[in-house]
Design a protein around this motif. Structure first.
Motif, PDB file in Angstrom:
ATOM      1  N   ASP A 115     -35.545  29.105 -16.157  1.00  0.00           N
ATOM      2  CA  ASP A 115     -36.755  28.567 -16.764  1.00  0.00           C
ATOM      3  C   ASP A 115     -37.810  29.653 -16.978  1.00  0.00           C
ATOM      4  O   ASP A 115     -39.015  29.379 -17.007  1.00  0.00           O
ATOM      5  CB  ASP A 115     -37.341  27.437 -15.899  1.00  0.00           C
ATOM      6  CG  ASP A 115     -36.568  26.137 -16.059  1.00  0.00           C
ATOM      7  OD1 ASP A 115     -35.831  26.014 -17.058  1.00  0.00           O
ATOM      8  OD2 ASP A 115     -36.689  25.256 -15.187  1.00  0.00           O
ATOM      9  N   LYS A 116     -37.357  30.885 -17.134  1.00  0.00           N
ATOM     10  CA  LYS A 116     -38.270  32.003 -17.367  1.00  0.00           C
ATOM     11  C   LYS A 116     -37.900  32.677 -18.688  1.00  0.00           C
ATOM     12  O   LYS A 116     -36.764  33.112 -18.889  1.00  0.00           O
ATOM     13  CB  LYS A 116     -38.204  33.008 -16.223  1.00  0.00           C
ATOM     14  CG  LYS A 116     -39.156  34.172 -16.355  1.00  0.00           C
ATOM     15  CD  LYS A 116     -39.022  35.129 -15.190  1.00  0.00           C
ATOM     16  CE  LYS A 116     -39.447  34.474 -13.878  1.00  0.00           C
ATOM     17  NZ  LYS A 116     -39.417  35.456 -12.752  1.00  0.00           N
ATOM     18  N   VAL A 117     -38.866  32.753 -19.617  1.00  0.00           N
ATOM     19  CA  VAL A 117     -38.649  33.442 -20.885  1.00  0.00           C
ATOM     20  C   VAL A 117     -38.838  34.939 -20.651  1.00  0.00           C
ATOM     21  O   VAL A 117     -39.884  35.368 -20.141  1.00  0.00           O
ATOM     22  CB  VAL A 117     -39.607  32.922 -21.970  1.00  0.00           C
ATOM     23  CG1 VAL A 117     -39.534  33.792 -23.231  1.00  0.00           C
ATOM     24  CG2 VAL A 117     -39.273  31.475 -22.324  1.00  0.00           C
ATOM     25  N   VAL A 118     -37.830  35.734 -21.036  1.00  0.00           N
ATOM     26  CA  VAL A 118     -37.874  37.173 -20.784  1.00  0.00           C
ATOM     27  C   VAL A 118     -37.814  37.984 -22.075  1.00  0.00           C
ATOM     28  O   VAL A 118     -37.711  39.208 -22.033  1.00  0.00           O
ATOM     29  CB  VAL A 118     -36.727  37.598 -19.854  1.00  0.00           C
ATOM     30  CG1 VAL A 118     -36.894  36.959 -18.479  1.00  0.00           C
ATOM     31  CG2 VAL A 118     -35.366  37.231 -20.453  1.00  0.00           C
ATOM     32  N   GLY A 119     -37.866  37.307 -23.219  1.00  0.00           N
ATOM     33  CA  GLY A 119     -37.869  38.027 -24.483  1.00  0.00           C
ATOM     34  C   GLY A 119     -37.457  37.131 -25.631  1.00  0.00           C
ATOM     35  O   GLY A 119     -37.414  35.898 -25.502  1.00  0.00           O
ATOM     36  N   ILE A 120     -37.150  37.757 -26.762  1.00  0.00           N
ATOM     37  CA  ILE A 120     -36.694  37.023 -27.946  1.00  0.00           C
ATOM     38  C   ILE A 120     -35.542  37.773 -28.595  1.00  0.00           C
ATOM     39  O   ILE A 120     -35.374  38.981 -28.408  1.00  0.00           O
ATOM     40  CB  ILE A 120     -37.813  36.834 -28.995  1.00  0.00           C
ATOM     41  CG1 ILE A 120     -38.209  38.198 -29.612  1.00  0.00           C
ATOM     42  CG2 ILE A 120     -39.003  36.116 -28.418  1.00  0.00           C
ATOM     43  CD1 ILE A 120     -39.041  38.082 -30.876  1.00  0.00           C
TER      44      ILE A 120
ATOM     45  N   PHE B  37     -35.950  41.863 -28.086  1.00  0.00           N
ATOM     46  CA  PHE B  37     -37.225  42.440 -27.642  1.00  0.00           C
ATOM     47  C   PHE B  37     -37.557  41.808 -26.289  1.00  0.00           C
ATOM     48  O   PHE B  37     -37.619  40.575 -26.167  1.00  0.00           O
ATOM     49  CB  PHE B  37     -38.340  42.148 -28.647  1.00  0.00           C
ATOM     50  CG  PHE B  37     -38.120  42.789 -29.997  1.00  0.00           C
ATOM     51  CD1 PHE B  37     -38.570  44.068 -30.259  1.00  0.00           C
ATOM     52  CD2 PHE B  37     -37.463  42.101 -31.011  1.00  0.00           C
ATOM     53  CE1 PHE B  37     -38.372  44.658 -31.499  1.00  0.00           C
ATOM     54  CE2 PHE B  37     -37.263  42.673 -32.252  1.00  0.00           C
ATOM     55  CZ  PHE B  37     -37.713  43.958 -32.504  1.00  0.00           C
ATOM     56  N   ARG B  38     -37.783  42.647 -25.292  1.00  0.00           N
ATOM     57  CA  ARG B  38     -37.970  42.172 -23.925  1.00  0.00           C
ATOM     58  C   ARG B  38     -39.443  42.078 -23.558  1.00  0.00           C
ATOM     59  O   ARG B  38     -40.255  42.907 -23.950  1.00  0.00           O
ATOM     60  CB  ARG B  38     -37.268  43.118 -22.953  1.00  0.00           C
ATOM     61  CG  ARG B  38     -35.750  43.135 -23.089  1.00  0.00           C
ATOM     62  CD  ARG B  38     -35.144  41.925 -22.415  1.00  0.00           C
ATOM     63  NE  ARG B  38     -33.692  41.864 -22.608  1.00  0.00           N
ATOM     64  CZ  ARG B  38     -32.913  40.936 -22.057  1.00  0.00           C
ATOM     65  NH1 ARG B  38     -33.455  40.016 -21.284  1.00  0.00           N
ATOM     66  NH2 ARG B  38     -31.625  40.932 -22.285  1.00  0.00           N
ATOM     67  N   GLY B  39     -39.748  41.063 -22.741  1.00  0.00           N
ATOM     68  CA  GLY B  39     -41.092  40.873 -22.231  1.00  0.00           C
ATOM     69  C   GLY B  39     -41.501  39.414 -22.320  1.00  0.00           C
ATOM     70  O   GLY B  39     -40.857  38.626 -23.029  1.00  0.00           O
ATOM     71  N   PRO B  40     -42.552  39.013 -21.598  1.00  0.00           N
ATOM     72  CA  PRO B  40     -43.090  37.670 -21.791  1.00  0.00           C
ATOM     73  C   PRO B  40     -43.525  37.510 -23.244  1.00  0.00           C
ATOM     74  O   PRO B  40     -43.846  38.491 -23.917  1.00  0.00           O
ATOM     75  CB  PRO B  40     -44.259  37.598 -20.817  1.00  0.00           C
ATOM     76  CG  PRO B  40     -44.597  39.016 -20.497  1.00  0.00           C
ATOM     77  CD  PRO B  40     -43.335  39.798 -20.635  1.00  0.00           C
ATOM     78  N   VAL B  41     -43.555  36.271 -23.733  1.00  0.00           N
ATOM     79  CA  VAL B  41     -43.700  36.017 -25.158  1.00  0.00           C
ATOM     80  C   VAL B  41     -44.961  35.213 -25.444  1.00  0.00           C
ATOM     81  O   VAL B  41     -45.167  34.127 -24.869  1.00  0.00           O
ATOM     82  CB  VAL B  41     -42.474  35.265 -25.710  1.00  0.00           C
ATOM     83  CG1 VAL B  41     -42.673  34.897 -27.181  1.00  0.00           C
ATOM     84  CG2 VAL B  41     -41.211  36.110 -25.529  1.00  0.00           C
ATOM     85  N   ILE B  42     -45.796  35.738 -26.320  1.00  0.00           N
ATOM     86  CA  ILE B  42     -46.915  34.987 -26.889  1.00  0.00           C
ATOM     87  C   ILE B  42     -46.451  34.476 -28.249  1.00  0.00           C
ATOM     88  O   ILE B  42     -46.188  35.261 -29.161  1.00  0.00           O
ATOM     89  CB  ILE B  42     -48.173  35.851 -27.020  1.00  0.00           C
ATOM     90  CG1 ILE B  42     -48.659  36.292 -25.640  1.00  0.00           C
ATOM     91  CG2 ILE B  42     -49.284  35.094 -27.753  1.00  0.00           C
ATOM     92  CD1 ILE B  42     -49.848  37.237 -25.668  1.00  0.00           C
TER      93      ILE B  42
ATOM     94  N   LEU C  72     -41.498  26.457 -19.108  1.00  0.00           N
ATOM     95  CA  LEU C  72     -40.941  27.792 -19.280  1.00  0.00           C
ATOM     96  C   LEU C  72     -41.973  28.856 -18.911  1.00  0.00           C
ATOM     97  O   LEU C  72     -42.952  29.071 -19.637  1.00  0.00           O
ATOM     98  CB  LEU C  72     -40.473  27.987 -20.719  1.00  0.00           C
ATOM     99  CG  LEU C  72     -39.328  27.072 -21.178  1.00  0.00           C
ATOM    100  CD1 LEU C  72     -39.095  27.228 -22.666  1.00  0.00           C
ATOM    101  CD2 LEU C  72     -38.054  27.376 -20.394  1.00  0.00           C
ATOM    102  N   GLN C  73     -41.779  29.507 -17.796  1.00  0.00           N
ATOM    103  CA  GLN C  73     -42.654  30.615 -17.421  1.00  0.00           C
ATOM    104  C   GLN C  73     -42.485  31.769 -18.414  1.00  0.00           C
ATOM    105  O   GLN C  73     -41.402  31.991 -18.948  1.00  0.00           O
ATOM    106  CB  GLN C  73     -42.323  31.114 -16.014  1.00  0.00           C
ATOM    107  CG  GLN C  73     -42.587  30.135 -14.897  1.00  0.00           C
ATOM    108  CD  GLN C  73     -42.268  30.756 -13.550  1.00  0.00           C
ATOM    109  OE1 GLN C  73     -42.666  31.895 -13.256  1.00  0.00           O
ATOM    110  NE2 GLN C  73     -41.531  30.028 -12.731  1.00  0.00           N
ATOM    111  N   GLY C  74     -43.555  32.500 -18.637  1.00  0.00           N
ATOM    112  CA  GLY C  74     -43.482  33.657 -19.514  1.00  0.00           C
ATOM    113  C   GLY C  74     -43.547  33.329 -20.993  1.00  0.00           C
ATOM    114  O   GLY C  74     -43.416  34.231 -21.831  1.00  0.00           O
TER     115      GLY C  74
END
Length: 522
Positions: free
Chosen positions: A225-230, A243-248, A485-487
């Protein structure tokens, strides 16, 4: 010495800093030669009576020069090598999120499905030439989002002045006129805003961030349940990148494929009320005459006149929206088999026409069913119906205003600003009855309030549907993350939390702050 004055001036007295200085000198018994500078802090037009006044709050410098800048500067550090966050969408929400991330020492990677602001302009011109819409590069998709080539109005009803002032100052820092800091209804202009947006992009890149155009998000990358990229596809090569990282997530209110993808993946969404209707276009001279109570119109010193109307008809709001004095009506569809209209104005607001959205409130219980995307489907069906009435091209169905109100055909149409062209059509007959009948009654009401407004010199151009997002991506009120979803930080107008350039920018900054806090806490 400096003094601040609240002044009530005639238009010619408020027309320049020099004329304000001359008025203050005479009114306060000063030698005008001792006034070394005038800074206008606030400015608004009072057109309620026949004599038009300009209310001005001015700071007057006497025998000294201003020591401070007109606008507040923001420092953007080099974030090369810093923790990374992904920003999906380069509209106002995404751009201000990216700049705020830099302030917070986070490296932004901006992914935008459309083209850069200059290349995008060619695709907009092709809509008129070919009567077709590029689904990835249009008035809604591309660098700057829906606001880049559709006006740049910065007015918001929000009372949170601090965040709003920050947004306006950042625009000034990137090339917007400082008049937006003082005008009651600030406006950059569709001819000026692209250069400002490009400067914002250059700041992101200069500070170590990335901006990827024609790169379309295809999926969120999650770890539980953690978003780590797209995952995203390069539209030129067809290659997929991660692309890695939390997502806006700041994809705008017209990214219907994103809503469908999120819904299919079980991401919590909820339907949201919208407003739909038409663009109403008058000759600018007529609106000037009505609003300024003068047969000569605006004269030499006044800008193109604005108006604002709102009423209730059968329990639903009917109101003007996004009024564009001295502007154009533009084709704002984002795909085939759609007609959508919007409005824009150049910086000088100098065209022959003035237009406004005229829309009717549509609540979620007005559209039957329990599908989370039913409001979006309602929008889409109305746009498809309009396209069919427009001979399956971008030529928009149109009708004279009084003819619409009285249920008559318009056998001819006046000249208008809508470049792809218009086709006479009985809007009163084929538009949904709850919309058409409420617009008819609303126009009668507005005509009673403002003599001359209800006229066959004005024309309705269909259909205005993209007033706001039809979906809200549910997020936690404190962390601004998605509720599960965290992140993942749903952001701006497309997420259902903003309405317009300024509020989207404010929300982008808020999401960026929470994203930076999330990164720091990991």
């Amino acid at each position: 010495m400096t003094n601040e004055y609240q002044l009530r001036l005639l238009p010619h007295q408020a027309s320049s800093e020099q004329s304000i200085a001359e008025y203050v000198a005479k009114d306060k018994g000063l030698d005008v030669r001792t006034i070394t500078a005038v800074r206008v802090l606030k400015k608004s037009i009072d057109a309620r009576q026949r004599t038009i006044y300009i209310n001005v709050k001015a700071r007057v410098y006497i025998n000294e020069l201003p020591q401070d800048d007109v606008y507040a500067h923001t420092d953007y550090p080099d974030v090369t090598g810093r923790p990374q966050a992904v920003v999906v969408g380069a509209g106002p929400g995404g751009l201000f999120a990216a700049l705020k991330l830099i302030e917070m020492n986070v490296r932004p990677v901006v992914v935008e499905r459309g083209k850069n602001v200059h290349d995008r302009k060619r695709d907009l011109a092709n809509i008129t030439k070919t009567q077709k819409v590029d689904p990835e590069s249009n008035y809604c998709f591309g660098e700057g989002g829906a606001g880049a080539y559709s006006d740049g109005k910065l007015y918001t009803r929000s009372k949170k002045r601090g965040p709003i002032d920050k947004i306006l100052n950042v625009f000034c820092q990137h090339g917007a006129s400082v008049s937006i800091l003082s005008d009651a209804h600030p406006h950059i202009g569709t001819d000026k805003l692209p250069a400002v947006i490009e400067n914002m992009r250059n700041t992101i890149i200069r500070c170590g961030g990335e901006v990827h155009f024609q790169t379309k998000m295809t999926a969120l990358v999650a770890d539980g349940d953690k978003v780590v990229g797209i995952e995203a596809t390069d539209m030129l090569t067809g290659q997929t990148r991660t692309f890695r990282g939390p997502v806006i997530l700041a994809t705008g209110h017209s990214a219907r494929d994103v809503y469908r993808s999120l819904a299919a993946d079980g991401v919590e969404l909820e339907p949201k009320g919208i407003a739909v209707g038409v663009r109403l276009e008058h000759p600018a001279q007529l609106i000037d005459q009505i609003q300024y109570h003068n047969r000569e119109g605006r004269g030499r010193y006044l800008p193109a006149a604005e108006y604002s109307f709102v009423t209730q008809v059968e329990g639903r709001g009917v109101y003007s929206f996004c009024m564009c004095p001295g502007g154009f009506v533009i084709p704002a569809a984002t795909g085939p088999s759609q007609i959508v209209v919007n409005g824009m104005s150049p910086a000088n607001r100098g065209t022959r026409w003035s237009n406004s959205g005229m829309v009717v409130e549509v609540r979620t219980d007005d559209v039957p069913g329990d599908d989370v995307l039913r409001m979006m489907d309602y929008q889409e069906e109305l746009e498809r119906l309009c396209w069919q009435q427009g001979n399956m091209s971008q030529k928009a169905p149109a009708q004279r205003m009084a003819d619409f109100v009285n249920g008559r055909l318009s056998y001819d149409l006046p000249a208008c600003s809508y470049a792809p062209g218009v086709i006479s059509s009985p809007l009163h007959f084929w538009m949904p009855k709850p919309i058409a009948s409420r617009l008819q009654q609303g126009f009668r009401d507005f005509g009673r309030r403002s003599h001359g407004f209800l006229t066959n010199e004005a024309m309705l151009i269909a259909v205005e549907t993209r007033t706001s997002s039809p979906v809200r991506i549910v997020r936690d009120g404190d962390t601004l993350q998605h509720v599960r979803l965290q992140g993942l930080f749903p952001c701006g107008e497309g997420a259902g939390y903003a309405g317009g350039i300024v509020s989207a920018g404010v929300d982008g900054e808020r999401c960026a702050e929470r994203c930076a806090q999330y990164i720091a806490a990991r």
